[in-house]
Motif scaffolding. Structure first.
Motif, PDB file in Angstrom:
ATOM      1  N   GLY A  40     -34.025  99.231 -51.789  1.00 30.22           N
ATOM      2  CA  GLY A  40     -35.070 100.222 -51.557  1.00 30.22           C
ATOM      3  C   GLY A  40     -34.779 101.055 -50.320  1.00 30.22           C
ATOM      4  N   SER A  41     -34.089 100.471 -49.354  1.00 30.87           N
ATOM      5  CA  SER A  41     -33.727 101.236 -48.149  1.00 30.87           C
ATOM      6  C   SER A  41     -32.730 102.339 -48.477  1.00 30.87           C
ATOM      7  CB  SER A  41     -33.127 100.317 -47.086  1.00 30.87           C
ATOM      8  OG  SER A  41     -34.061  99.344 -46.678  1.00 30.87           O
ATOM      9  N   HIS A  44     -34.521 105.527 -49.521  1.00 34.99           N
ATOM     10  CA  HIS A  44     -35.028 106.444 -48.481  1.00 34.99           C
ATOM     11  C   HIS A  44     -33.946 107.464 -48.116  1.00 34.99           C
ATOM     12  CE1 HIS A  44     -38.418 103.831 -48.254  1.00 34.99           C
ATOM     13  NE2 HIS A  44     -37.805 102.865 -47.615  1.00 34.99           N
ATOM     14  N   ASP A 162     -29.743  90.455 -47.427  1.00 34.39           N
ATOM     15  CA  ASP A 162     -30.893  91.289 -47.049  1.00 34.39           C
ATOM     16  C   ASP A 162     -32.187  90.825 -47.722  1.00 34.39           C
ATOM     17  OD1 ASP A 162     -32.880  93.240 -46.844  1.00 34.39           O
ATOM     18  OD2 ASP A 162     -31.524  94.926 -46.971  1.00 34.39           O
ATOM     19  N   ILE A 190     -38.220  93.169 -52.203  1.00 29.86           N
ATOM     20  CA  ILE A 190     -38.689  92.667 -50.900  1.00 29.86           C
ATOM     21  C   ILE A 190     -40.091  92.068 -51.038  1.00 29.86           C
ATOM     22  CG2 ILE A 190     -39.194  93.300 -48.501  1.00 29.86           C
ATOM     23  CD1 ILE A 190     -36.187  93.483 -49.312  1.00 29.86           C
ATOM     24  N   ASP A 210     -49.127  96.648 -56.797  1.00 32.48           N
ATOM     25  CA  ASP A 210     -48.110  97.660 -57.134  1.00 32.48           C
ATOM     26  C   ASP A 210     -48.701  98.457 -58.280  1.00 32.48           C
ATOM     27  OD1 ASP A 210     -45.530  98.946 -58.110  1.00 32.48           O
ATOM     28  OD2 ASP A 210     -44.638  97.556 -56.670  1.00 32.48           O
ATOM     29  N   ARG A 215     -43.027  94.992 -63.051  1.00 31.64           N
ATOM     30  CA  ARG A 215     -42.764  94.267 -61.796  1.00 31.64           C
ATOM     31  C   ARG A 215     -43.917  93.313 -61.481  1.00 31.64           C
ATOM     32  NH1 ARG A 215     -39.482  97.778 -57.349  1.00 31.64           N
ATOM     33  NH2 ARG A 215     -37.595  98.051 -58.580  1.00 31.64           N
ATOM     34  N   ALA A 255     -44.487  95.983 -47.962  1.00 29.84           N
ATOM     35  CA  ALA A 255     -43.125  95.894 -48.505  1.00 29.84           C
ATOM     36  C   ALA A 255     -42.844  97.130 -49.361  1.00 29.84           C
ATOM     37  CB  ALA A 255     -42.959  94.617 -49.318  1.00 29.84           C
ATOM     38  N   VAL A 256     -43.383  98.254 -48.918  1.00 27.21           N
ATOM     39  CA  VAL A 256     -43.195  99.521 -49.647  1.00 27.21           C
ATOM     40  C   VAL A 256     -42.398 100.508 -48.797  1.00 27.21           C
ATOM     41  CG1 VAL A 256     -44.340 101.487 -50.738  1.00 27.21           C
ATOM     42  CG2 VAL A 256     -45.345  99.195 -50.919  1.00 27.21           C
ATOM     43  N   VAL A 299     -42.336  95.382 -43.143  1.00 26.22           N
ATOM     44  CA  VAL A 299     -40.876  95.444 -43.306  1.00 26.22           C
ATOM     45  C   VAL A 299     -40.473  96.697 -44.067  1.00 26.22           C
ATOM     46  CG1 VAL A 299     -40.155  93.044 -43.031  1.00 26.22           C
ATOM     47  CG2 VAL A 299     -41.027  93.832 -45.244  1.00 26.22           C
ATOM     48  N   VAL A 301     -39.596 100.397 -44.682  1.00 22.58           N
ATOM     49  CA  VAL A 301     -38.875 101.266 -43.743  1.00 22.58           C
ATOM     50  C   VAL A 301     -39.487 102.660 -43.739  1.00 22.58           C
ATOM     51  CG1 VAL A 301     -36.670 102.509 -43.493  1.00 22.58           C
ATOM     52  CG2 VAL A 301     -36.688 100.020 -43.687  1.00 22.58           C
ATOM     53  N   ASN A 324     -40.273  94.795 -38.079  1.00 24.49           N
ATOM     54  CA  ASN A 324     -38.875  94.820 -37.622  1.00 24.49           C
ATOM     55  C   ASN A 324     -37.952  94.951 -38.821  1.00 24.49           C
ATOM     56  OD1 ASN A 324     -36.730  94.824 -35.828  1.00 24.49           O
ATOM     57  ND2 ASN A 324     -37.390  92.966 -34.774  1.00 24.49           N
ATOM     58  N   ALA A 326     -35.118  92.951 -40.597  1.00 27.26           N
ATOM     59  CA  ALA A 326     -34.922  91.500 -40.655  1.00 27.26           C
ATOM     60  C   ALA A 326     -33.670  91.095 -39.873  1.00 27.26           C
ATOM     61  CB  ALA A 326     -34.794  91.055 -42.098  1.00 27.26           C
ATOM     62  N   LYS A 369     -37.286 103.922 -61.347  1.00 27.37           N
ATOM     63  CA  LYS A 369     -37.814 102.656 -61.894  1.00 27.37           C
ATOM     64  C   LYS A 369     -37.823 102.700 -63.428  1.00 27.37           C
ATOM     65  CE  LYS A 369     -38.799 101.416 -57.610  1.00 27.37           C
ATOM     66  NZ  LYS A 369     -37.743 101.817 -56.686  1.00 27.37           N
TER      67      LYS A 369
HETATM   68  P1  NAD Z   1     -38.339  99.148 -54.212  1.00 22.73           P
HETATM   69  O1  NAD Z   1     -38.288 100.633 -54.225  1.00 22.73           O
HETATM   70  O2  NAD Z   1     -37.602  98.411 -55.282  1.00 22.73           O
HETATM   71  O3  NAD Z   1     -39.861  98.647 -54.283  1.00 22.73           O
HETATM   72  C1  NAD Z   1     -40.936  99.317 -53.697  1.00 22.73           C
HETATM   73  C2  NAD Z   1     -42.162  99.018 -54.553  1.00 22.73           C
HETATM   74  O4  NAD Z   1     -43.330  99.578 -53.929  1.00 22.73           O
HETATM   75  C3  NAD Z   1     -42.083  99.641 -55.941  1.00 22.73           C
HETATM   76  O5  NAD Z   1     -42.263  98.636 -56.918  1.00 22.73           O
HETATM   77  C4  NAD Z   1     -43.200 100.671 -55.948  1.00 22.73           C
HETATM   78  O6  NAD Z   1     -43.787 100.862 -57.221  1.00 22.73           O
HETATM   79  C5  NAD Z   1     -44.178 100.061 -54.962  1.00 22.73           C
HETATM   80  N1  NAD Z   1     -45.152 100.978 -54.369  1.00 22.73           N
HETATM   81  C6  NAD Z   1     -45.039 102.309 -54.140  1.00 22.73           C
HETATM   82  N2  NAD Z   1     -46.161 102.773 -53.541  1.00 22.73           N
HETATM   83  C7  NAD Z   1     -46.985 101.715 -53.407  1.00 22.73           C
HETATM   84  C8  NAD Z   1     -48.288 101.549 -52.869  1.00 22.73           C
HETATM   85  N3  NAD Z   1     -48.947 102.581 -52.330  1.00 22.73           N
HETATM   86  N4  NAD Z   1     -48.849 100.314 -52.887  1.00 22.73           N
HETATM   87  C9  NAD Z   1     -48.179  99.254 -53.427  1.00 22.73           C
HETATM   88  N5  NAD Z   1     -46.936  99.359 -53.953  1.00 22.73           N
HETATM   89  C10 NAD Z   1     -46.361 100.572 -53.939  1.00 22.73           C
HETATM   90  O7  NAD Z   1     -37.848  98.702 -52.758  1.00 22.73           O
HETATM   91  P2  NAD Z   1     -37.455  97.281 -52.104  1.00 22.73           P
HETATM   92  O8  NAD Z   1     -35.985  97.084 -52.237  1.00 22.73           O
HETATM   93  O9  NAD Z   1     -38.358  96.226 -52.571  1.00 22.73           O
HETATM   94  O10 NAD Z   1     -37.756  97.618 -50.564  1.00 22.73           O
HETATM   95  C11 NAD Z   1     -39.098  97.764 -50.136  1.00 22.73           C
HETATM   96  C12 NAD Z   1     -39.149  98.313 -48.712  1.00 22.73           C
HETATM   97  O11 NAD Z   1     -38.549  97.365 -47.817  1.00 22.73           O
HETATM   98  C13 NAD Z   1     -38.389  99.615 -48.516  1.00 22.73           C
HETATM   99  O12 NAD Z   1     -39.095 100.458 -47.614  1.00 22.73           O
HETATM  100  C14 NAD Z   1     -37.114  99.167 -47.853  1.00 22.73           C
HETATM  101  O13 NAD Z   1     -36.537 100.201 -47.091  1.00 22.73           O
HETATM  102  C15 NAD Z   1     -37.630  98.056 -46.989  1.00 22.73           C
HETATM  103  N6  NAD Z   1     -36.631  97.110 -46.495  1.00 22.73           N
HETATM  104  C16 NAD Z   1     -36.740  96.720 -45.202  1.00 22.73           C
HETATM  105  C17 NAD Z   1     -35.868  95.820 -44.665  1.00 22.73           C
HETATM  106  C18 NAD Z   1     -36.057  95.346 -43.255  1.00 22.73           C
HETATM  107  O14 NAD Z   1     -35.223  94.616 -42.744  1.00 22.73           O
HETATM  108  N7  NAD Z   1     -37.153  95.681 -42.594  1.00 22.73           N
HETATM  109  C19 NAD Z   1     -34.831  95.315 -45.444  1.00 22.73           C
HETATM  110  C20 NAD Z   1     -34.748  95.717 -46.789  1.00 22.73           C
HETATM  111  C21 NAD Z   1     -35.650  96.611 -47.303  1.00 22.73           C
END
Ligand code: NAD
Ligand code: ZN
Length: 382
Positions: A40-41, A44, A162, A190, A210, A215, A255-256, A299, A301, A324, A326, A369
């Motif tokens: 998901g990152s 972005h 990750d 995530i 979601d 999912r 986790a969005v 988490v 981003v 943060n 991770a 998706k």
């Molecule tokens: P992903 O795109 O597969 O999943 C995101 C989910 O959020 C999707 O299923 C989407 O439908 C849902 N969504 C969208 N808007 C929403 C809302 N308003 N309410 C609820 N759900 C909603 O991404 P992913 O791989 O699961 O990653 C999720 C986030 O975590 C991303 O922002 C990613 O950058 C971040 N991330 C952070 C770290 C870290 O270390 N902090 C590491 C990995 C990923």
């Protein structure tokens, strides 16, 4: 070599003419990539939401590989080792790495963005090339890379770079107390791992929100939790209050992250998206639906670091926000045990296996998706 080549928002292509990485520093290693993932990152970046994402960048911060060359200063790794490479690039020596804040390493990215170096990300995270390629350069090779145990499935190993540690840290940062109601926004990889991990910290109830039914169905089974579609429950903030005696959730996990408001058709090379800063809806929901004095763990981003949040409500409710990147390395010993003992079975989330040559389609499918996509693994040519 063959590698993913970023050409601009919504445009990535497989490129056979990308330069092979070289040892640039005595502590570097070169790995032949065995598998990588799209995260998901990466989306972005793909959506044009992260400043200073340069054309010619190879994305990919989730990968495992076989060591094919080591610099003269590398002591622990040797040619032939198969390693999982944490997405953080960590020197192991700076003030932050010494506190095990491996996602905040100062030496790998001394820029003002505060994040540590990340493979295959924007220049705000150090500008390192990533692992959606045949080969990758791994700086500080004695610090992050961890030899994959013989018994471990490579699909599990790549998810330990990750996805699993990030979901786990999301739950850890949430400070879950025994019996707490935990709400996770996002049922992506995530969010799925955060929901699964919430139980390990003693949650009494886990709710995932979601809008993608496939999912939600998956996470309900995989993490044995409740899962709701925000398009059918009305205002999620009100819904959560009704589920919690009007108090709000003890803990909310974002986790969005920053969601693209547009698509290829209504953005001009991503500039509009970058200016808009993307959508922060999930973070608003998290802040507004946690109880007074509760904890919001982020988490997700946010590429543009000044994305607007309802800070007034944070203050009024006395919320603690913890967030943060991770610190993958810190969690690996425990998570390897959890995989060994079957507590977590990461590979179940993999829905797509795509040759690296088909990277453009793979990004499109994951971004939109389509086709029931949860997690995509990229397979480099042999
Ligand atoms: P992903 O795109 O597969 O999943 C995101 C989910 O959020 C999707 O299923 C989407 O439908 C849902 N969504 C969208 N808007 C929403 C809302 N308003 N309410 C609820 N759900 C909603 O991404 P992913 O791989 O699961 O990653 C999720 C986030 O975590 C991303 O922002 C990613 O950058 C971040 N991330 C952070 C770290 C870290 O270390 N902090 C590491 C990995 C990923
Ligand atoms: Zn990732």
């Amino acid at each position: 070599m063959l590698a993913m080549n970023f050409r601009g928002p919504f445009r990535v292509r497989p490129d056979r003419n990308m330069p092979e990485p070289q040892i640039e520093h005595p502590e570097d290693a070169i790995v032949k990539v065995l598998r990588s993932c799209i995260c998901g990152s990466d989306l972005h970046l793909y959506h044009g939401l992260v400043p200073d994402t340069r054309v010619g960048t190879t994305f990919g911060h989730e990968f495992i590989g076989e060591v094919v060359e080591v610099g003269s200063g590398v002591q622990k790794l040797k040619v032939g080792d198969k390693v999982m490479v944490p997405f953080n690039i960590s020197c192991g020596k700076c003030a932050f790495c010494k506190q095990e804040l491996y996602g905040n390493c100062h030496e790998s990215n001394p820029s003002a963005t505060a994040v540590g170096g990340i493979f295959g990300y924007s220049h705000t995270a150090g500008g390192f090339q990533g692992g959606q390629a045949e080969y990758a350069r791994v700086p500080y090779a004695d610090v992050g890379p961890t030899v994959i145990p013989d018994w471990m499935d490579p699909d599990d190993a790549v998810l330990l770079t990750d996805v699993v540690p990030t979901g786990y840290q999301a739950a850890e940062m949430a400070g879950i107390q025994k019996g707490d109601t935990v709400v996770v926004f996002g049922a992506g990889p995530i969010g799925i791992m955060a929901a699964k991990s919430a139980w390990l910290f003693g949650a009494g109830r886990v709710i995932v929100i979601d809008h993608l039914e496939y999912r939600l169905d998956f996470v309900a089974k995989y993490a044995q939790c409740e899962a709701y579609n925000f398009k059918s429950i009305g205002d999620p903030v009100v819904f959560i209050k009704t589920q919690t005696d009007s108090l709000g959730a003890d803990v909310c996990i974002d986790a969005v992250g920053c969601e693209a408001k547009g698509n290829r058709m209504n953005t001009l090379l991503g500039i509009k998206l970058l200016l808009q800063g993307g959508s922060t809806t999930a973070l608003h929901w998290a802040i507004n639906s946690v109880k007074k004095g509760g904890i919001v763990s982020i988490v997700g981003v946010y590429g543009p670091i000044d994305a607007l949040v309802p800070i007034g409500n944070v203050v009024n409710k006395g919320i603690t926000i913890r967030a943060n990147q991770a610190a993958v390395k810190r969690h690996l010993p425990k998570l390897i045990e959890h995989v060994k003992n079957g507590v977590i079975d990461p590979k179940q989330i993999i829905t797509h296996r795509v040759p690296l040559e088909e990277i453009s389609d793979a990004y499109h499918i994951f971004s939109q998706k389509l086709d029931g996509c949860i997690k995509t693994v990229l397979i480099p040519p042999r």
